[in-house]
Design a protein around this motif. Structure first.
Motif, PDB file in Angstrom:
ATOM      1  N   MET A   1       4.451  -8.445   4.369  1.00  0.00           N
ATOM      2  CA  MET A   1       3.131  -8.298   4.968  1.00  0.00           C
ATOM      3  C   MET A   1       3.224  -7.969   6.459  1.00  0.00           C
ATOM      4  O   MET A   1       2.376  -7.255   6.998  1.00  0.00           O
ATOM      5  CB  MET A   1       2.307  -9.564   4.745  1.00  0.00           C
ATOM      6  CG  MET A   1       2.092  -9.895   3.269  1.00  0.00           C
ATOM      7  SD  MET A   1       1.619  -8.482   2.235  1.00  0.00           S
ATOM      8  CE  MET A   1       0.022  -8.054   2.931  1.00  0.00           C
ATOM      9  N   ALA A   2       4.264  -8.455   7.123  1.00  0.00           N
ATOM     10  CA  ALA A   2       4.446  -8.113   8.533  1.00  0.00           C
ATOM     11  C   ALA A   2       4.797  -6.638   8.690  1.00  0.00           C
ATOM     12  O   ALA A   2       4.330  -5.970   9.614  1.00  0.00           O
ATOM     13  CB  ALA A   2       5.533  -8.989   9.154  1.00  0.00           C
ATOM     14  N   LEU A   3       5.621  -6.116   7.786  1.00  0.00           N
ATOM     15  CA  LEU A   3       6.018  -4.711   7.869  1.00  0.00           C
ATOM     16  C   LEU A   3       4.841  -3.774   7.641  1.00  0.00           C
ATOM     17  O   LEU A   3       4.778  -2.692   8.226  1.00  0.00           O
ATOM     18  CB  LEU A   3       7.125  -4.411   6.845  1.00  0.00           C
ATOM     19  CG  LEU A   3       8.526  -4.915   7.164  1.00  0.00           C
ATOM     20  CD1 LEU A   3       9.479  -4.538   6.043  1.00  0.00           C
ATOM     21  CD2 LEU A   3       9.028  -4.363   8.491  1.00  0.00           C
ATOM     22  N   VAL A   4       3.899  -4.144   6.760  1.00  0.00           N
ATOM     23  CA  VAL A   4       2.779  -3.248   6.444  1.00  0.00           C
ATOM     24  C   VAL A   4       1.601  -3.452   7.391  1.00  0.00           C
ATOM     25  O   VAL A   4       0.572  -2.794   7.245  1.00  0.00           O
ATOM     26  CB  VAL A   4       2.314  -3.412   4.977  1.00  0.00           C
ATOM     27  CG1 VAL A   4       3.457  -3.138   4.016  1.00  0.00           C
ATOM     28  CG2 VAL A   4       1.725  -4.792   4.728  1.00  0.00           C
ATOM     29  N   ASP A   5       1.745  -4.342   8.337  1.00  0.00           N
ATOM     30  CA  ASP A   5       0.673  -4.555   9.300  1.00  0.00           C
ATOM     31  C   ASP A   5       0.380  -3.252  10.046  1.00  0.00           C
ATOM     32  O   ASP A   5       1.288  -2.591  10.550  1.00  0.00           O
ATOM     33  CB  ASP A   5       1.078  -5.646  10.297  1.00  0.00           C
ATOM     34  CG  ASP A   5      -0.037  -5.953  11.296  1.00  0.00           C
ATOM     35  OD1 ASP A   5      -1.196  -6.033  10.878  1.00  0.00           O
ATOM     36  OD2 ASP A   5       0.274  -6.090  12.493  1.00  0.00           O
TER      37      ASP A   5
ATOM     38  N   GLU B   1      -6.499   0.756   6.186  1.00  0.00           N
ATOM     39  CA  GLU B   1      -7.174  -0.333   5.475  1.00  0.00           C
ATOM     40  C   GLU B   1      -7.345  -0.034   3.989  1.00  0.00           C
ATOM     41  O   GLU B   1      -7.250  -0.927   3.154  1.00  0.00           O
ATOM     42  CB  GLU B   1      -8.534  -0.614   6.116  1.00  0.00           C
ATOM     43  CG  GLU B   1      -8.445  -1.220   7.514  1.00  0.00           C
ATOM     44  CD  GLU B   1      -9.810  -1.576   8.063  1.00  0.00           C
ATOM     45  OE1 GLU B   1     -10.804  -1.425   7.316  1.00  0.00           O
ATOM     46  OE2 GLU B   1      -9.895  -2.001   9.234  1.00  0.00           O
ATOM     47  N   ALA B   2      -7.605   1.214   3.642  1.00  0.00           N
ATOM     48  CA  ALA B   2      -7.817   1.569   2.234  1.00  0.00           C
ATOM     49  C   ALA B   2      -6.573   1.279   1.397  1.00  0.00           C
ATOM     50  O   ALA B   2      -6.675   0.902   0.226  1.00  0.00           O
ATOM     51  CB  ALA B   2      -8.191   3.041   2.116  1.00  0.00           C
ATOM     52  N   LEU B   3      -5.389   1.422   2.006  1.00  0.00           N
ATOM     53  CA  LEU B   3      -4.140   1.174   1.279  1.00  0.00           C
ATOM     54  C   LEU B   3      -3.886  -0.312   1.073  1.00  0.00           C
ATOM     55  O   LEU B   3      -3.065  -0.689   0.236  1.00  0.00           O
ATOM     56  CB  LEU B   3      -2.964   1.790   2.029  1.00  0.00           C
ATOM     57  CG  LEU B   3      -2.952   3.319   2.120  1.00  0.00           C
ATOM     58  CD1 LEU B   3      -1.828   3.779   3.026  1.00  0.00           C
ATOM     59  CD2 LEU B   3      -2.818   3.941   0.738  1.00  0.00           C
ATOM     60  N   LEU B   4      -4.583  -1.150   1.840  1.00  0.00           N
ATOM     61  CA  LEU B   4      -4.385  -2.593   1.726  1.00  0.00           C
ATOM     62  C   LEU B   4      -5.402  -3.249   0.798  1.00  0.00           C
ATOM     63  O   LEU B   4      -5.348  -4.456   0.579  1.00  0.00           O
ATOM     64  CB  LEU B   4      -4.462  -3.243   3.109  1.00  0.00           C
ATOM     65  CG  LEU B   4      -3.349  -2.851   4.082  1.00  0.00           C
ATOM     66  CD1 LEU B   4      -3.567  -3.503   5.435  1.00  0.00           C
ATOM     67  CD2 LEU B   4      -1.982  -3.228   3.513  1.00  0.00           C
ATOM     68  N   GLU B   5      -6.307  -2.456   0.230  1.00  0.00           N
ATOM     69  CA  GLU B   5      -7.261  -3.002  -0.726  1.00  0.00           C
ATOM     70  C   GLU B   5      -6.559  -3.236  -2.056  1.00  0.00           C
ATOM     71  O   GLU B   5      -5.792  -2.396  -2.515  1.00  0.00           O
ATOM     72  CB  GLU B   5      -8.439  -2.048  -0.909  1.00  0.00           C
ATOM     73  CG  GLU B   5      -9.299  -1.884   0.334  1.00  0.00           C
ATOM     74  CD  GLU B   5     -10.439  -0.908   0.124  1.00  0.00           C
ATOM     75  OE1 GLU B   5     -10.542  -0.359  -1.000  1.00  0.00           O
ATOM     76  OE2 GLU B   5     -11.226  -0.688   1.062  1.00  0.00           O
ATOM     77  N   PRO B   6      -6.822  -4.383  -2.715  1.00  0.00           N
ATOM     78  CA  PRO B   6      -6.170  -4.669  -3.994  1.00  0.00           C
ATOM     79  C   PRO B   6      -6.577  -3.640  -5.056  1.00  0.00           C
ATOM     80  O   PRO B   6      -7.729  -3.195  -5.067  1.00  0.00           O
ATOM     81  CB  PRO B   6      -6.696  -6.062  -4.348  1.00  0.00           C
ATOM     82  CG  PRO B   6      -7.152  -6.641  -3.038  1.00  0.00           C
ATOM     83  CD  PRO B   6      -7.668  -5.485  -2.243  1.00  0.00           C
TER      84      PRO B   6
ATOM     85  N   HIS C   1       2.359   7.283   1.742  1.00  0.00           N
ATOM     86  CA  HIS C   1       1.098   7.854   2.213  1.00  0.00           C
ATOM     87  C   HIS C   1       1.171   8.081   3.724  1.00  0.00           C
ATOM     88  O   HIS C   1       1.733   7.259   4.461  1.00  0.00           O
ATOM     89  CB  HIS C   1      -0.062   6.911   1.880  1.00  0.00           C
ATOM     90  CG  HIS C   1      -1.408   7.548   1.982  1.00  0.00           C
ATOM     91  ND1 HIS C   1      -2.038   7.765   3.182  1.00  0.00           N
ATOM     92  CD2 HIS C   1      -2.253   8.034   1.021  1.00  0.00           C
ATOM     93  CE1 HIS C   1      -3.210   8.338   2.971  1.00  0.00           C
ATOM     94  NE2 HIS C   1      -3.365   8.519   1.673  1.00  0.00           N
ATOM     95  N   PRO C   2       0.589   9.194   4.218  1.00  0.00           N
ATOM     96  CA  PRO C   2       0.626   9.445   5.665  1.00  0.00           C
ATOM     97  C   PRO C   2      -0.100   8.399   6.499  1.00  0.00           C
ATOM     98  O   PRO C   2       0.136   8.293   7.709  1.00  0.00           O
ATOM     99  CB  PRO C   2      -0.048  10.824   5.795  1.00  0.00           C
ATOM    100  CG  PRO C   2      -0.662  11.115   4.488  1.00  0.00           C
ATOM    101  CD  PRO C   2       0.037  10.312   3.453  1.00  0.00           C
ATOM    102  N   GLU C   3      -0.983   7.607   5.874  1.00  0.00           N
ATOM    103  CA  GLU C   3      -1.622   6.499   6.588  1.00  0.00           C
ATOM    104  C   GLU C   3      -0.940   5.168   6.282  1.00  0.00           C
ATOM    105  O   GLU C   3      -1.426   4.115   6.692  1.00  0.00           O
ATOM    106  CB  GLU C   3      -3.112   6.429   6.229  1.00  0.00           C
ATOM    107  CG  GLU C   3      -3.908   7.636   6.677  1.00  0.00           C
ATOM    108  CD  GLU C   3      -5.383   7.512   6.364  1.00  0.00           C
ATOM    109  OE1 GLU C   3      -5.805   6.428   5.904  1.00  0.00           O
ATOM    110  OE2 GLU C   3      -6.113   8.501   6.576  1.00  0.00           O
ATOM    111  N   GLY C   4       0.161   5.240   5.566  1.00  0.00           N
ATOM    112  CA  GLY C   4       0.918   4.042   5.243  1.00  0.00           C
ATOM    113  C   GLY C   4       2.143   3.911   6.132  1.00  0.00           C
ATOM    114  O   GLY C   4       2.074   4.108   7.350  1.00  0.00           O
TER     115      GLY C   4
END
Length: 268
Positions: A129-133, A137-142, A152-155
């Motif tokens: 979770m620290a690495l993906v901080d 936001e859309a990629l963090l939705e379950p 993903h370019p926003e990831g």
């Protein structure tokens, strides 16, 4: 995934033949493995003989057919599925969930996560979770999807210093899974992430000291420094449930002394 209706219509013979050909095993070789005869295998594949339930399972075992697809073979042969597909949040899997959480929690400060057959994240520790901080936001939705998060370019993709090599590794991994499981949803995910834009070249970012990497590292920027990890994936032995069979535990080991020292000191 193959539907029950379409599976039954095909019959077990063509399905077994397709698995045998994919595994590049001759009828004679399969017969020897399964304590049968090439004649009987031929009759099963052409529909001239209906295999027993035990024979279907024996052939599936020797062809290394995944558990989900073994159910499909049984249905095509006219038998009930043998392996349940228990939701991960079912009380029956409570001990498994607790064990997984203890395992990845005990791995901290190193990152660890658990994914299902579509690479959806079902559990992750604080290191992950620290690495993906900071990703979109859309990629963090379950449900979080590990492949989308990575490519993903926003990831994480803009922060992966060896993106082209790491992307190739992930796509090859998915290709092997598609060949093994024949999953249409997995193929759709593959086509999606493979279409994400890729830079013409990775940034020039060599380690300050030469490191004899023993496997392809994931080199990722985090808070102004580059961390290097080696990925390890574990699955459950002899699973008797489809859900459990499709879980994979991925752990990220420090690939160099600098990464190990940073993780230990900062408790990432």
């Amino acid at each position: 995934m193959t539907t029950h209706a379409s599976t039954a219509e095909k019959g077990v013979g063509p399905l077994l033949r397709a698995w045998r050909e994919q595994r590049r095993v001759s009828q004679l070789e399969l017969a020897l493995r399964a304590d049968s005869s090439a004649r009987h295998i031929s009759f099963v594949e052409t529909g001239r003989s209906r295999p027993s339930e035990e024979m279907v399972l024996r052939l599936a075992e020797h062809l290394e057919v995944p558990v989900r697809e073994r159910n499909a073979l049984l249905l095509a042969a006219g038998y009930a599925p043998r392996y349940p597909e228990t939701p991960l949040d079912d009380p029956a899997l409570g001990a498994l969930r607790e064990g997984i959480e203890r395992l990845i929690g005990g791995y901290e400060p190193y990152p660890a996560l658990v994914v299902d057959a579509l690479y959806d994240v079902v559990a992750a520790n604080r290191g992950v979770m620290a690495l993906v901080d900071g990703v979109g936001e859309a990629l963090l939705e379950p449900p979080l999807n590990a492949m989308r998060l990575a490519l993903h370019p926003e990831g994480l993709a803009p922060r992966i210093r060896n993106l082209r090599a790491w992307r190739g590794h992930l796509l090859e991994q998915m290709e092997r899974q598609i060949a093994l499981h024949r999953s249409e949803p997995l193929r759709a995910l593959y086509e999606e992430v493979a279409a994400y834009p890729v830079p013409e070249a990775d940034p020039v970012d060599e380690p300050s000291e030469p490191v004899p990497y023993f496997a392809l590292p994931l080199r990722i920027e985090h808070e102004g420094r580059t961390l290097s990890f080696i990925s390890s994936i574990a699955t459950f032995n002899t699973p008797m449930d489809v859900t459990v069979a499709e879980l994979a535990i991925e752990t990220l080991l420090p690939a160099d002394p600098a990464t190990a020292k940073y993780l230990q000191s900062s408790a990432l």
